[in-house]
Design an enzyme around this catalytic site. Structure first.
Site, short mmCIF file in Angstrom:
data_model
loop_
_atom_site.label_atom_id
_atom_site.label_comp_id
_atom_site.label_asym_id
_atom_site.label_seq_id
_atom_site.Cartn_x
_atom_site.Cartn_y
_atom_site.Cartn_z
N ARG A 25 23.80 -27.39 -23.51
CA ARG A 25 24.54 -28.07 -22.44
C ARG A 25 24.55 -27.26 -21.14
O ARG A 25 25.56 -27.25 -20.43
CB ARG A 25 26.00 -28.36 -22.88
CG ARG A 25 26.12 -29.19 -24.13
CD ARG A 25 25.72 -30.63 -23.82
NE ARG A 25 26.09 -31.50 -24.91
CZ ARG A 25 27.12 -32.35 -24.87
NH1 ARG A 25 27.86 -32.45 -23.81
NH2 ARG A 25 27.37 -33.12 -25.89
N ARG A 29 29.06 -30.25 -16.87
CA ARG A 29 30.30 -30.33 -16.10
C ARG A 29 30.89 -29.01 -15.64
O ARG A 29 31.79 -29.00 -14.81
CB ARG A 29 31.35 -31.12 -16.91
CG ARG A 29 31.01 -32.59 -17.02
CD ARG A 29 31.84 -33.28 -18.07
NE ARG A 29 31.43 -32.82 -19.40
CZ ARG A 29 32.04 -33.22 -20.53
NH1 ARG A 29 33.05 -34.04 -20.48
NH2 ARG A 29 31.61 -32.77 -21.69
N ARG A 38 26.80 -36.22 -10.20
CA ARG A 38 27.31 -37.27 -11.08
C ARG A 38 28.23 -38.23 -10.30
O ARG A 38 28.16 -39.44 -10.49
CB ARG A 38 28.09 -36.65 -12.24
CG ARG A 38 28.45 -37.67 -13.31
CD ARG A 38 29.53 -37.11 -14.22
NE ARG A 38 29.79 -37.94 -15.37
CZ ARG A 38 30.47 -39.07 -15.35
NH1 ARG A 38 30.94 -39.55 -14.22
NH2 ARG A 38 30.67 -39.75 -16.47
N ASP A 75 20.85 -37.78 -23.30
CA ASP A 75 21.88 -37.66 -24.34
C ASP A 75 21.31 -38.12 -25.67
O ASP A 75 20.35 -38.89 -25.70
CB ASP A 75 23.12 -38.49 -23.98
CG ASP A 75 24.31 -38.05 -24.81
OD1 ASP A 75 24.89 -37.00 -24.51
OD2 ASP A 75 24.62 -38.72 -25.81
N TYR A 151 28.19 -41.54 -34.82
CA TYR A 151 28.68 -42.24 -33.61
C TYR A 151 28.54 -43.75 -33.75
O TYR A 151 29.36 -44.51 -33.24
CB TYR A 151 27.93 -41.74 -32.38
CG TYR A 151 28.32 -40.34 -31.97
CD1 TYR A 151 29.48 -40.11 -31.24
CD2 TYR A 151 27.54 -39.24 -32.34
CE1 TYR A 151 29.85 -38.82 -30.87
CE2 TYR A 151 27.91 -37.95 -31.98
CZ TYR A 151 29.06 -37.75 -31.24
OH TYR A 151 29.44 -36.47 -30.89
O1 1CP Z 1 21.89 -29.27 -20.49
C1 1CP Z 1 21.96 -30.05 -21.40
O2 1CP Z 1 21.96 -29.68 -22.60
C2 1CP Z 1 22.06 -31.49 -21.03
C3 1CP Z 1 21.51 -32.52 -21.91
C4 1CP Z 1 22.44 -32.97 -23.03
C5 1CP Z 1 22.26 -32.76 -24.42
C6 1CP Z 1 21.21 -31.91 -25.08
C7 1CP Z 1 23.59 -33.77 -22.89
C8 1CP Z 1 24.17 -34.20 -21.61
N1 1CP Z 1 24.04 -34.12 -24.14
C9 1CP Z 1 23.26 -33.51 -25.08
C10 1CP Z 1 23.34 -33.60 -26.53
C11 1CP Z 1 24.52 -34.22 -27.18
N2 1CP Z 1 25.27 -35.30 -26.76
C12 1CP Z 1 25.01 -33.83 -28.44
C13 1CP Z 1 24.38 -32.75 -29.31
C14 1CP Z 1 24.75 -31.38 -28.85
C15 1CP Z 1 26.20 -31.02 -29.03
O3 1CP Z 1 26.69 -31.05 -30.17
O4 1CP Z 1 26.80 -30.65 -28.02
C16 1CP Z 1 26.11 -34.64 -28.74
C17 1CP Z 1 26.99 -34.57 -29.98
C18 1CP Z 1 26.27 -35.57 -27.68
C19 1CP Z 1 27.26 -36.67 -27.58
C20 1CP Z 1 28.02 -36.58 -26.33
N3 1CP Z 1 27.55 -36.97 -25.10
C21 1CP Z 1 29.28 -35.98 -26.13
C22 1CP Z 1 30.13 -35.31 -27.20
C23 1CP Z 1 31.12 -36.26 -27.74
C24 1CP Z 1 31.87 -35.66 -28.92
O5 1CP Z 1 31.85 -36.30 -29.98
O6 1CP Z 1 32.48 -34.59 -28.76
C25 1CP Z 1 29.58 -36.07 -24.74
C26 1CP Z 1 30.81 -35.60 -24.04
C27 1CP Z 1 28.47 -36.70 -24.12
C28 1CP Z 1 28.26 -36.94 -22.68
C29 1CP Z 1 27.40 -35.94 -22.00
N4 1CP Z 1 26.10 -35.66 -22.39
C30 1CP Z 1 25.56 -34.72 -21.56
C31 1CP Z 1 26.56 -34.39 -20.58
C32 1CP Z 1 26.37 -33.42 -19.44
C33 1CP Z 1 27.70 -35.15 -20.87
C34 1CP Z 1 28.98 -35.18 -20.06
C35 1CP Z 1 29.02 -36.51 -19.44
C36 1CP Z 1 29.69 -36.66 -18.14
O7 1CP Z 1 29.19 -36.17 -17.11
O8 1CP Z 1 30.70 -37.37 -18.15
#
Ligand code: 1CP
Length: 352
Positions: A25, A29, A38, A75, A151
């Site tokens: 990540r 944020r 964003r 994502d 999910y």
């Molecule tokens: O730099 C990077 O890694 C950005 C690319 C990236 C990746 C590899 C994002 C952007 N998401 C992910 C993978 C991801 N998404 C995972 C696997 C890794 C992990 O466990 O952290 C998972 C479980 C998700 C699902 C997801 N998407 C969540 C988690 C929800 C939960 O159950 O806790 C969230 C908050 C998102 C949204 C998201 N995805 C990525 C970002 C930067 C965000 C935040 C969104 C925003 O700006 O509102």
């Protein structure tokens, strides 16, 4: 040609001058510039679906820190979205699906999506590769078939995913049906990313650790193996290095090391010295700093990084990373200290 190939060399367990580092990540944020892009884009999906914007945010952390890899900005939930589940992300909240896939009828109606519905992801890979211009490798990724199912069944994020676990034990047949479709979709999705030019791929099994050992083997590990076995070589005919990460999977590293993956991601509960001793001859290891260390102070960050570098040792095959994603409250200055410390200490260790 890639100018800085330390990350790819470490995944192949070849010697490097220092330990490469990237952060799960790393675009996101905690960076004010991400929040700005964003806000302008209006939504997470708009960012992810516009290759120029996805490229901009992919490159943001690399402009600040000398990281050794970039990761595609997208994502894991784009795949179920392409299956028609209707994904959205409200600011400050987790992901949400318009439809749940939690019963026989909904699961039977699922199909592997046409990869053209995910063309925006592959276009982003092409655009990012062009912008990186060979500076560092680009990581592509997918969720694991099981983590995507989590999910899909709950319809979004959840505390402990209770409905997933009930279904896994009560109706393993339905669970397998769902996960089998996901496995085919994930393999096709990763193969399209490989065709578009990613240099390595990572499978995020964020929720595999919620399962019993038997269920983990049957519902998560076996399907990840199936995905790995289906991956194609890249355009040059080379195998693309693969990383498998099961959060909470420390007790299953043996099985993971025999999955066919080139590297395993370790969360912070794993003793990396012991893991290197047991599995370092077979796979590279990636990890394993607790992301909350980055919420402390610069001295603590440097000390904890130093501990992991020394525990991992100089034997080829370590990629420094966090044990899970960086949290939004992280001060970027602490990330700068982390990257500097990992590079400096690991370089010094190789000269000792
Ligand atoms: O730099 C990077 O890694 C950005 C690319 C990236 C990746 C590899 C994002 C952007 N998401 C992910 C993978 C991801 N998404 C995972 C696997 C890794 C992990 O466990 O952290 C998972 C479980 C998700 C699902 C997801 N998407 C969540 C988690 C929800 C939960 O159950 O806790 C969230 C908050 C998102 C949204 C998201 N995805 C990525 C970002 C930067 C965000 C935040 C969104 C925003 O700006 O509102």
């Amino acid at each position: 040609m890639i100018q800085n190939d330390a990350f790819l060399r470490a995944l192949r367990r070849q010697p490097t001058d220092y330990t490469p580092i990237w952060l799960m990540r790393q675009a996101g944020r905690y960076l004010p510039e991400y929040n700005k892009t964003r806000a302008t884009a209006g939504s997470f999906m708009k960012l992810a679906m516009t290759p120029e914007l996805a490229t901009e945010v992919t490159l943001q952390p690399l402009a600040r820190f000398p990281l050794d890899a970039a990761i595609l900005f997208s994502d894991i939930l784009t795949v179920p979205d392409a299956m028609g589940l209707g994904l959205s992300f409200a600011a400050g909240e987790g992901p949400k699906f318009a439809r749940k896939t939690d019963n026989e009828q909904a699961i039977s109606a699922l199909a592997v999506p046409d990869m053209n519905r995910l063309r925006y992801v592959f276009d982003a890979v092409t655009t990012i590769k062009k912008a990186l211009n060979g500076h560092v490798p680009l990581i592509g990724f997918s969720g694991s078939p099981f983590t995507l199912a989590c999910y899909m069944i709950e319809g979004g994020s959840s505390e402990g995913f209770p409905n997933v676990r009930k279904l896994a034990y009560a109706r393993p047949d339905l669970m397998k049906q769902l996960i089998h479709i996901n496995a085919q979709a994930v393999a096709a999705y990763l193969n399209e990313q490989i065709a578009a030019g990613v240099d390595a791929v990572m499978i995020f099994d964020t929720w595999g650790g919620l399962l019993s050992s038997v269920a983990y083997q049957n519902l998560s590990l076996d399907t990840m193996k199936e995905v790995l076995a289906r991956l194609n070589a890249n355009a040059a005919g080379e195998k693309v290095p693969t990383i498998l990460f099961t959060k909470g999977g420390g007790q299953w590293l043996d099985g993971m090391a025999n999955s066919g993956a080139d590297a395993l991601g370790l969360d912070w509960t794993v003793d990396i010295a012991q893991a290197r001793q047991r599995f370092g001859g077979k796979v590279a290891l990636q990890g394993n700093l607790d992301p909350l260390v980055l919420l402390t102070d610069e001295k603590t960050v440097a000390r904890e990084a130093d501990t992991i570098i020394h525990a991992a040792g100089v034997q080829p095959g370590h990629v420094f990373n966090l044990g899970h994603g960086i949290v939004p409250q992280t001060p970027p200055e602490n990330v700068a200290v982390l990257v500097e410390t990992v590079h400096r200490v690991s370089r010094e260790m190789r000269l000792e």
